[in-house]
Design a protein around this motif. Structure first.
Motif, mmCIF file in Angstrom:
data_model
loop_
_atom_site.group_PDB
_atom_site.id
_atom_site.type_symbol
_atom_site.label_atom_id
_atom_site.label_comp_id
_atom_site.label_asym_id
_atom_site.label_seq_id
_atom_site.Cartn_x
_atom_site.Cartn_y
_atom_site.Cartn_z
ATOM 1 N N GLU A 145 1.793 -3.617 -10.297
ATOM 2 C CA GLU A 145 2.156 -3.047 -9.004
ATOM 3 C C GLU A 145 2.033 -1.528 -9.014
ATOM 4 O O GLU A 145 1.603 -0.925 -8.019
ATOM 5 C CB GLU A 145 3.573 -3.487 -8.633
ATOM 6 N N ALA A 146 2.388 -0.897 -10.142
ATOM 7 C CA ALA A 146 2.279 0.558 -10.254
ATOM 8 C C ALA A 146 0.813 0.991 -10.204
ATOM 9 O O ALA A 146 0.480 2.015 -9.595
ATOM 10 C CB ALA A 146 2.942 1.038 -11.547
ATOM 11 N N PHE A 147 -0.049 0.202 -10.845
ATOM 12 C CA PHE A 147 -1.485 0.504 -10.824
ATOM 13 C C PHE A 147 -2.040 0.421 -9.404
ATOM 14 O O PHE A 147 -2.778 1.309 -8.961
ATOM 15 C CB PHE A 147 -2.233 -0.473 -11.738
ATOM 16 N N MET A 148 -1.658 -0.619 -8.664
ATOM 17 C CA MET A 148 -2.134 -0.765 -7.298
ATOM 18 C C MET A 148 -1.606 0.363 -6.410
ATOM 19 O O MET A 148 -2.310 0.873 -5.535
ATOM 20 C CB MET A 148 -1.730 -2.128 -6.736
ATOM 21 N N GLU A 149 -0.382 0.765 -6.648
ATOM 22 C CA GLU A 149 0.188 1.873 -5.873
ATOM 23 C C GLU A 149 -0.541 3.184 -6.181
ATOM 24 O O GLU A 149 -0.779 4.003 -5.285
ATOM 25 C CB GLU A 149 1.686 2.011 -6.174
ATOM 26 N N GLU A 150 -0.894 3.355 -7.435
ATOM 27 C CA GLU A 150 -1.667 4.539 -7.826
ATOM 28 C C GLU A 150 -2.995 4.594 -7.072
ATOM 29 O O GLU A 150 -3.416 5.653 -6.592
ATOM 30 C CB GLU A 150 -1.923 4.521 -9.336
ATOM 31 N N TRP A 257 -13.099 0.072 -6.667
ATOM 32 C CA TRP A 257 -11.862 -0.230 -5.954
ATOM 33 C C TRP A 257 -11.858 0.458 -4.598
ATOM 34 O O TRP A 257 -12.368 1.563 -4.451
ATOM 35 C CB TRP A 257 -10.651 0.247 -6.759
ATOM 36 N N SER A 258 -11.257 -0.208 -3.625
ATOM 37 C CA SER A 258 -11.112 0.365 -2.293
ATOM 38 C C SER A 258 -9.663 0.249 -1.845
ATOM 39 O O SER A 258 -8.877 -0.521 -2.412
ATOM 40 C CB SER A 258 -12.022 -0.356 -1.291
ATOM 41 N N VAL A 259 -9.333 1.018 -0.820
ATOM 42 C CA VAL A 259 -8.023 0.916 -0.174
ATOM 43 C C VAL A 259 -8.255 0.693 1.317
ATOM 44 O O VAL A 259 -8.941 1.478 1.977
ATOM 45 C CB VAL A 259 -7.179 2.181 -0.394
ATOM 46 N N SER A 260 -7.701 -0.403 1.843
ATOM 47 C CA SER A 260 -7.818 -0.734 3.263
ATOM 48 C C SER A 260 -6.500 -0.445 3.970
ATOM 49 O O SER A 260 -5.422 -0.654 3.401
ATOM 50 C CB SER A 260 -8.182 -2.202 3.449
ATOM 51 N N THR A 261 -6.585 0.002 5.213
ATOM 52 C CA THR A 261 -5.405 0.276 6.031
ATOM 53 C C THR A 261 -5.456 -0.593 7.279
ATOM 54 O O THR A 261 -6.446 -0.563 8.018
ATOM 55 C CB THR A 261 -5.362 1.758 6.446
ATOM 56 N N ASP A 262 -4.404 -1.395 7.502
ATOM 57 C CA ASP A 262 -4.407 -2.272 8.679
ATOM 58 C C ASP A 262 -3.899 -1.524 9.907
ATOM 59 O O ASP A 262 -3.548 -0.334 9.842
ATOM 60 C CB ASP A 262 -3.624 -3.561 8.425
ATOM 61 N N GLU A 263 -3.839 -2.217 11.037
ATOM 62 C CA GLU A 263 -3.487 -1.566 12.305
ATOM 63 C C GLU A 263 -2.062 -1.043 12.330
ATOM 64 O O GLU A 263 -1.702 -0.182 13.151
ATOM 65 C CB GLU A 263 -3.686 -2.553 13.458
ATOM 66 N N ASN A 264 -1.219 -1.537 11.405
ATOM 67 C CA ASN A 264 0.166 -1.065 11.326
ATOM 68 C C ASN A 264 0.356 0.035 10.283
ATOM 69 O O ASN A 264 1.483 0.460 10.022
ATOM 70 C CB ASN A 264 1.098 -2.239 10.996
ATOM 71 N N GLY A 265 -0.753 0.443 9.672
ATOM 72 C CA GLY A 265 -0.678 1.504 8.678
ATOM 73 C C GLY A 265 -0.397 1.025 7.271
ATOM 74 O O GLY A 265 -0.255 1.840 6.350
#
Length: 293
Positions: A145-150, A257-265
């Motif tokens: 979880e820490a890795f994903m948060e990073e 790796w990518s980071v996606s942001t949904d409509e609620n942020g």
């Protein structure tokens, strides 16, 4: 090929069919391919060897998974990327599905015992992600979880130098002129993707040939179809970290790796894999065939 690359190739070709003989044969093959400290990342989840074996045992008990055609093996230094077809039959329902698997692995040479996987990555984050985390200890889950948060908190450097903006975490030698052009094109593709749809659409004609074929997940696209398919994704997804760009001849394998942001942020990190075939057009290189997950 280097001696290391030859050893990796021989190891994989000699053991590829062991998968098709059930868990016990796979486990025996695993004693040759892995060692006690090997790590395997399954759909983005980091597992120790015993955890990976447990997950595979459950998977092969519920499904008959057969390896099909071996499509690609890209070797560079102590790294390998492979793409192959799979046929999976549910043992309870008898339902059969067909798919493509991509894997990346870094090897370690054990001399007379040959090369073994030090750390591998198989598949990309999907709906089974949280289920696979059940094989981890509480401490490992926290680290995951820490890795994903990073990843989610990643801020790309404000620079036009794309080598600095998108450093490759596990760099491997790229010594040919075509290979250097391929890497440059891949980095440009990343940057245009992150600059929004209009920038990427304008760039895409420089990255793909006119008759390019692109296979994204289970869907097949031509160049125009791909532009339409990713239209909504590009605006909400940033590519933030490159694990690998492996180049061999006119082929490249990319893990990122990518980071996606949904409509609620809400933000979510995920990994992706690409196998790209390039052709030369004048002084440029372009993708005429690609596979991605």
């Amino acid at each position: 090929d280097t001696e290391m690359e030859k050893k990796i190739q021989n190891r994989m070709l000699n053991g590829f069919n062991r998968w098709n003989m059930g868990y016990e044969a796979w486990e025996h093959w695993g004693e040759v391919l892995y060692y006690e400290d090997s790590i395997y990342n399954v759909n983005g989840v980091r597992l120790t060897l015993p955890e990976y074996q447990q997950a595979m045992n459950i998977s092969l008990k519920s499904s008959d998974i057969q390896m099909g055609n071996f499509n690609n093996m890209i070797l560079s230094g102590d790294w390998m990327a492979i793409r192959y077809e799979t046929i999976s039959t549910d043992r309870e329902t008898g339902e059969t599905s067909y798919g493509t698997t991509m894997e990346f692995a870094r090897f370690k040479d054990f001399g007379e015992k040959g090369v073994k996987v030090d750390e591998g990555w198989g598949g990309v984050k999907n709906a089974g992600y949280s289920g696979i985390m059940n094989f981890q200890t509480d401490e490992e889950k926290a680290a995951q979880e820490a890795f994903m948060e990073e990843l989610i908190q990643t801020e790309l450097p404000d620079t036009e130098n794309l080598e600095e903006k998108y450093p490759v975490l596990y760099p491997t030698p790229i010594e040919t002129e075509i290979g250097k052009k391929m890497k440059e094109a891949i980095l440009n593709d990343f940057d245009c993707w992150n600059s929004g749809y209009d920038a990427w659409e304008a760039w895409a004609d420089s990255f793909y040939t006119e008759n390019a074929e692109y296979h994204l997940g289970s869907e097949d696209y031509d160049a125009a179809g791909l532009k339409e398919a990713v239209k909504e994704t590009i605006g909400s997804e940033q590519r933030v970290r490159i694990n690998n760009i492996l180049v061999s001849g006119d082929w490249a394998a990319v893990h990122f790796w990518s980071v996606s942001t949904d409509e609620n942020g809400n933000k979510e990190a995920a990994n992706h894999m690409q196998f790209l075939h390039f052709v030369e057009e004048g002084d440029q290189v372009k993708v005429d065939m690609g596979w991605a997950k």
